[in-house]
Design an enzyme around this catalytic site. Structure first.
Site, PDB file in Angstrom:
ATOM      1  N   GLN A 102      44.759  21.957 -80.538  1.00 34.61           N
ATOM      2  CA  GLN A 102      43.383  21.547 -80.804  1.00 34.61           C
ATOM      3  C   GLN A 102      42.877  20.692 -79.648  1.00 34.61           C
ATOM      4  O   GLN A 102      43.493  19.704 -79.249  1.00 34.61           O
ATOM      5  CB  GLN A 102      43.333  20.755 -82.103  1.00 34.61           C
ATOM      6  CG  GLN A 102      41.942  20.501 -82.636  1.00 34.61           C
ATOM      7  CD  GLN A 102      41.375  21.664 -83.410  1.00 34.61           C
ATOM      8  OE1 GLN A 102      42.084  22.628 -83.698  1.00 34.61           O
ATOM      9  NE2 GLN A 102      40.101  21.598 -83.750  1.00 34.61           N
ATOM     10  N   ASP A 139      34.685  18.078 -93.907  1.00 33.42           N
ATOM     11  CA  ASP A 139      34.154  19.166 -94.718  1.00 33.42           C
ATOM     12  C   ASP A 139      34.495  19.121 -96.205  1.00 33.42           C
ATOM     13  O   ASP A 139      33.616  19.122 -97.053  1.00 33.42           O
ATOM     14  CB  ASP A 139      34.638  20.510 -94.158  1.00 33.42           C
ATOM     15  CG  ASP A 139      34.297  20.696 -92.701  1.00 33.42           C
ATOM     16  OD1 ASP A 139      33.841  19.740 -92.060  1.00 33.42           O
ATOM     17  OD2 ASP A 139      34.486  21.804 -92.182  1.00 33.42           O
ATOM     18  N   GLU A 157      45.646  20.074 -85.325  1.00 32.52           N
ATOM     19  CA  GLU A 157      44.318  19.661 -85.775  1.00 32.52           C
ATOM     20  C   GLU A 157      44.441  18.417 -86.657  1.00 32.52           C
ATOM     21  O   GLU A 157      43.660  17.480 -86.543  1.00 32.52           O
ATOM     22  CB  GLU A 157      43.689  20.813 -86.552  1.00 32.52           C
ATOM     23  CG  GLU A 157      42.255  20.612 -86.953  1.00 32.52           C
ATOM     24  CD  GLU A 157      41.685  21.839 -87.656  1.00 32.52           C
ATOM     25  OE1 GLU A 157      40.477  21.817 -87.971  1.00 32.52           O
ATOM     26  OE2 GLU A 157      42.442  22.817 -87.890  1.00 32.52           O
ATOM     27  N   GLY A 161      31.416  16.123 -90.869  1.00 27.60           N
ATOM     28  CA  GLY A 161      32.622  16.351 -90.091  1.00 27.60           C
ATOM     29  C   GLY A 161      33.878  16.330 -90.949  1.00 27.60           C
ATOM     30  O   GLY A 161      34.949  16.700 -90.485  1.00 27.60           O
TER      31      GLY A 161
END
Length: 444
Positions: A429, A177, A414, A175
């Site tokens: 988001q 990345d 985000e 999660g």
């Protein structure tokens, strides 16, 4: 109070606007499908305003569960297109008999926060009384076997025998990345000549491409998908061949606390044997996290399973022990002090006192780039939830108050620049809106 009402109204609007009626898109355009751990957080937020829709969110996600219990990190919406890599790149059903033909899914996983979501949904339903509580409890009986299959899959296919940590074969599975926690393992990934040509579309959805992973990073991400396909998405084969194999303390900590919650649910549903099994999963995972705390930094460290080296870059994942649950008091106090101190949430240059994804004291810190420095409200929510669960109410309240101040501009980014407070990445988001709603419910 007026500000809180405005945030709540805007957050609820975003969740409804991002809904297809069956799933909640992670974001309006950049992420048009259903991401696994996003869906769990979205369901938590939806439960504050629409319990049936919260239940449906998880039902639609689990419709993509594989026969072996794997819960894929993306369930694709057939009505949406333009996202890369899409179903044509994953080709899961063509490479694995375990994958469903429909809906199309990815072939990797996300952190197992789903039992946390079910527990939160049930708590909200309980506070409302019947008939919502009875309906939700009946729904829990239906989704429980799927949750159990998911946790059994992780225990069987992903627990590393030497470290006890959950094994990841792709950084996306964490999660986080492009977190610098993965720089070392990714450096060992050699992209072969079989990488399909592609055109990135994610950079068109942000104000500055520097907010996203680099092209070189993306090459490695996509190469690991090719490796997974060639291994038929089989964990045993990937342990033999995979060029990225890490033991993730954060994923393991989430698994520990989620297994505890699922064990409590099993007791409520009179599934005593399951409860004992789940408690054992939780205890083993928690012990693995505590065994990988670096004494010098006070933070938990991931492990490169190919080299057995500890990965000690100071990222937010180092606070995995707080999430894992029951822990030695000395360790808990040290972690809380670190979290609120100047290396993290209390850094004097920060606009809001919330933790960044990488400490400013790290050479890898980049305050504008994805998981390399920005503050993520959804992760702060996970910390506030964990802190409250272990009795650290003052710390949880401080982070919650600062986070709601951060979200007062109602853009629901985000992630956020820790110094300027500017929203970054995709706006509107869903999971940012979702955790805002749950925080506001906690304030009441």
């Amino acid at each position: 109070m007026t500000g809180s009402l405005s945030i709540a109204a805007r957050a609820a609007y975003i969740l409804r606007d991002n809904s297809t009626g069956v799933i909640t898109k992670a974001a309006p355009s950049l992420y048009p499908h259903q991401w696994s751990w996003d869906a769990a957080f979205n369901a938590i937020g939806l439960a504050t305003i629409d319990l049936p829709r919260a239940r449906l969110e998880l039902d639609s996600l689990f419709a993509g569960q594989w026969r072996n219990g794997l819960l894929p990190h993306i369930v694709f919406d057939p009505a949406a297109d333009g996202y890369w890599p899409g179903p044509a790149q994953w080709e899961c059903a063509a490479h694995s008999e375990e994958a469903p033909a429909e809906p199309a899914t990815s072939g990797i996983i996300d952190p197992p926060v789903h039992a946390i979501a079910v527990d939160r949904i049930l708590a909200i339903a309980s506070s409302l009384g019947d008939p919502e509580y009875s309906r939700t409890l009946e729904w829990v009986r239906g989704i429980y076997p799927r949750l159990l299959a998911w946790h059994r899959f992780l225990a069987r296919d992903r627990a590393d025998k030497q470290t006890g940590l959950m094994t990841l074969f792709h950084g996306w599975e964490s999660g986080t990345d492009n977190s610098p926690r993965w720089d070392g393992p990714y450096a060992g990934v050699e992209v072969g000549p079989g990488l399909p040509r592609y055109q990135r579309k994610d950079k068109a959805h942000v104000a500055d491409a520097a907010q996203r992973p680099t092209d070189r990073e993306y090459d490695r991400y996509l190469w690991l998908i090719e490796e997974a396909k060639r291994a038929s998405y089989d964990a045993g084969l990937l342990r033999q061949r995979g060029s990225f194999q890490v033991g993730d303390v954060l994923f393991t900590a989430i698994y520990a606390c989620a297994s505890d919650l699922l064990a409590s649910l099993a007791v409520r549903l009179s599934e005593g044997e399951d409860a004992a099994e789940l408690k054992d999963y939780a205890a083993q995972a928690r012990a693995a996290v505590f065994c990988h705390v670096d004494e010098a930094s006070g933070l938990a460290a991931d492990v490169d399973l190919r080299t057995r080296a500890w990965l000690k870059t100071e990222t937010i994942a180092g606070f995995a022990p707080l999430i894992a649950g029951v822990m030695p008091l000395k360790l808990r106090k040290r972690q809380v002090s670190l979290l609120l101190g100047e290396r993290w949430a209390g850094h004097p240059t920060f606009k809001f006192a919330v933790p960044p994804s990488t400490t400013p004291y790290s050479a890898a810190y980049n305050p504008a780039c994805y998981w390399r420095g920005p503050a993520w409200p959804v992760f702060t929510w996970l910390l506030t939830w964990a802190l409250s669960r272990t009795g650290e109410y003052a710390a949880a309240a401080a982070l919650r108050t600062a986070s709601l101040a951060q979200l007062a501009d109602e853009t629901f980014g985000e992630y956020y620049h820790p110094v300027t407070g500017a929203p970054l990445g995709s706006l509107h988001q869903s999971w940012t809106a979702a955790v805002a709603l749950d925080w506001l419910l906690e304030q009441e």
